[in-house]
Write a protein that holds these residues in place. Structure first.
Motif, short mmCIF file in Angstrom:
data_model
loop_
_atom_site.label_atom_id
_atom_site.label_comp_id
_atom_site.label_asym_id
_atom_site.label_seq_id
_atom_site.Cartn_x
_atom_site.Cartn_y
_atom_site.Cartn_z
N TYR A 223 21.94 37.16 33.76
CA TYR A 223 22.06 36.77 35.33
C TYR A 223 20.51 36.72 35.83
N ARG A 224 19.63 37.59 35.10
CA ARG A 224 18.24 37.56 35.81
C ARG A 224 17.46 36.51 34.94
N THR A 225 17.56 36.32 33.79
CA THR A 225 16.89 35.35 33.30
C THR A 225 17.46 33.95 32.83
N PHE A 226 18.74 34.12 32.40
CA PHE A 226 19.20 32.68 32.16
C PHE A 226 19.42 31.78 33.58
N HIS A 227 20.19 32.57 34.51
CA HIS A 227 20.43 32.15 35.84
C HIS A 227 19.25 32.27 36.79
N GLY A 228 18.30 32.84 36.61
CA GLY A 228 17.18 33.12 37.30
C GLY A 228 17.38 33.71 38.62
N PHE A 229 18.26 34.67 38.74
CA PHE A 229 18.61 35.24 40.04
C PHE A 229 17.70 36.51 40.11
N ASN A 230 17.45 36.72 41.41
CA ASN A 230 16.64 38.11 41.79
C ASN A 230 17.56 39.35 41.53
N ILE A 231 16.93 40.53 41.60
CA ILE A 231 17.64 41.50 41.23
C ILE A 231 18.89 41.95 42.13
N VAL A 232 18.74 41.61 43.31
CA VAL A 232 19.94 41.80 44.27
C VAL A 232 21.09 41.02 43.88
N VAL A 233 20.67 39.63 43.65
CA VAL A 233 21.75 38.96 43.38
C VAL A 233 22.44 39.01 42.02
N SER A 234 21.56 39.47 41.10
CA SER A 234 22.10 39.91 39.77
C SER A 234 22.80 41.24 39.83
N LEU A 235 22.36 42.11 40.76
CA LEU A 235 23.37 43.32 40.68
C LEU A 235 24.76 42.83 41.34
N LEU A 236 24.87 42.06 42.47
CA LEU A 236 25.94 41.55 42.74
C LEU A 236 26.86 40.76 41.87
N CYS A 237 26.21 40.02 41.03
CA CYS A 237 26.83 39.34 39.99
C CYS A 237 27.49 40.29 38.91
N MET A 238 26.95 41.31 38.60
CA MET A 238 27.36 42.45 37.75
C MET A 238 28.50 43.18 38.18
N THR A 239 28.50 43.27 39.87
CA THR A 239 29.80 44.04 40.16
C THR A 239 30.88 42.77 39.99
N GLY A 240 30.79 41.39 40.11
CA GLY A 240 31.77 40.57 39.79
C GLY A 240 32.37 40.76 38.19
N PHE A 241 31.20 40.79 37.26
CA PHE A 241 31.49 41.13 36.13
C PHE A 241 32.18 42.38 35.91
N LEU A 242 31.85 43.52 36.32
CA LEU A 242 32.60 44.70 36.26
C LEU A 242 34.08 44.70 36.48
N PHE A 243 34.28 43.98 37.66
CA PHE A 243 35.65 43.93 38.40
C PHE A 243 36.72 43.14 37.38
N THR A 244 35.77 41.96 36.70
CA THR A 244 36.35 41.14 35.95
C THR A 244 36.87 42.08 34.49
N GLN A 245 36.10 42.76 33.85
CA GLN A 245 36.32 43.48 32.78
C GLN A 245 37.28 44.49 33.12
N LEU A 246 37.39 45.15 34.19
CA LEU A 246 38.23 46.45 34.66
C LEU A 246 39.54 46.10 34.80
N ILE A 247 39.45 44.63 35.86
CA ILE A 247 40.95 44.46 36.41
C ILE A 247 41.55 43.11 35.80
N ILE A 248 40.66 42.21 35.38
CA ILE A 248 41.21 40.88 34.92
C ILE A 248 41.46 40.69 33.66
N LYS A 249 40.15 40.87 32.74
CA LYS A 249 40.34 40.59 31.46
C LYS A 249 41.25 41.38 30.59
N PRO A 250 41.71 42.57 30.96
CA PRO A 250 42.49 43.36 30.18
C PRO A 250 43.80 42.61 29.84
N GLY A 251 44.29 41.78 30.94
CA GLY A 251 45.43 41.08 30.99
C GLY A 251 45.34 39.94 29.67
#
Length: 258
Positions: A223-251
């Protein structure tokens, strides 16, 4: 029936325990018009001698050596320059393909007029024993879904050079496959997997997939290097990533009944 050449990119590093079986899984393909480009990243074990012996008996196996240890991204890009096939596919030096992997995927691409596809895959441990897990994916994978979770197993992806041309791999040392699929999905918007397990992914004790902390660190770097997001946006993206890993992907991870 036309059988276009498939180029298989395989970086290797200290892979003596697995590399022969990996190559044999390619040789066992029912689809035989392939070349495997192996770029060794300065192995210190017997990887080179094993591959050299196998290449002497099969000229579809091509071995190249890196001048210095530079990581899998550089090795994959080196292999990319050597590829001559219409289709580019990927297979790491410790993973395996099922015998009909290429045949079924090429037919799926042609039948559905697709420039890219991937498949489901099974998980095995370091010794090759089944972990009784099959990793699946959304049947119509969107860029947004991929943005928050890499549903595409590196050992299953295959793309059409006539459509995309050759796509360079990111220089970031880890998660290059995810960035490659994001580049592809940004262009074609959605991708359809062949809904069948066609490969075996080996989970090793020191792999990123085995270390949740390393996985988080390297995904944050995407998120930081490839997409070029700042730290705040990258942390928000990581929140979405964690939600996907814990709630969606297990299915999408199925337990195999014994």
């Amino acid at each position: 029936m036309e059988t276009p050449l498939v180029s298989i990119i395989t970086p290797s590093f200290n892979s003596e325990k697995f590399i022969a079986e990996t190559i044999q899984s390619v040789q066992n393909q029912t689809y035989q018009n392939w070349e495997i480009i192996i770029v060794d990243d300065c192995s210190l074990d017997k990887t080179l001698s094993i591959v050299t012996k196998m290449a002497l008996l099969d000229n579809r196996i091509q071995l190249f050596q890196s001048e210095k240890n530079s990581g899998t991204g550089i090795a994959r890009n080196t292999a990319l320059t050597k590829c001559k096939g219409r289709y580019i596919s990927f297979l790491d030096a410790d993973d395996l393909w099922k015998p009909q992997k290429l045949e079924k995927q090429i037919d799926f691409l042609k039948t559905n007029n697709l420039p890219f596809t991937f498949s489901f895959y099974d998980c095995i441990d370091e010794e090759g024993k089944s972990l009784n897990r099959t990793v699946e994916a959304p049947r119509n994978l969107s860029y947004r879904q991929l943005f928050f979770c890499n549903y595409v197993g590196n050992l299953t992806g295959i793309y059409d050079v006539n459509y995309f041309e050759k796509i360079a791999i990111s220089s970031i040392r880890k998660r290059q496959d995810w960035m490659l699929w994001l580049t592809i999905l940004k262009k074609i918007k959605t991708a359809q997997p062949l809904p069948e397990s066609l490969a075996f992914y080996r989970i090793r004790e020191n792999s990123i997939s085995a270390s949740k902390l390393d996985l988080l660190k390297h995904n944050f770097a995407v998120y930081r290097t490839f997409h070029g997001f700042n730290i705040v946006v990258s942390l928000l993206c990581m929140t979405g990533f964690l939600f996907t890993q814990l709630i969606i992907k297990p299915g999408y991870i199925k337990k195999v009944k014994l």
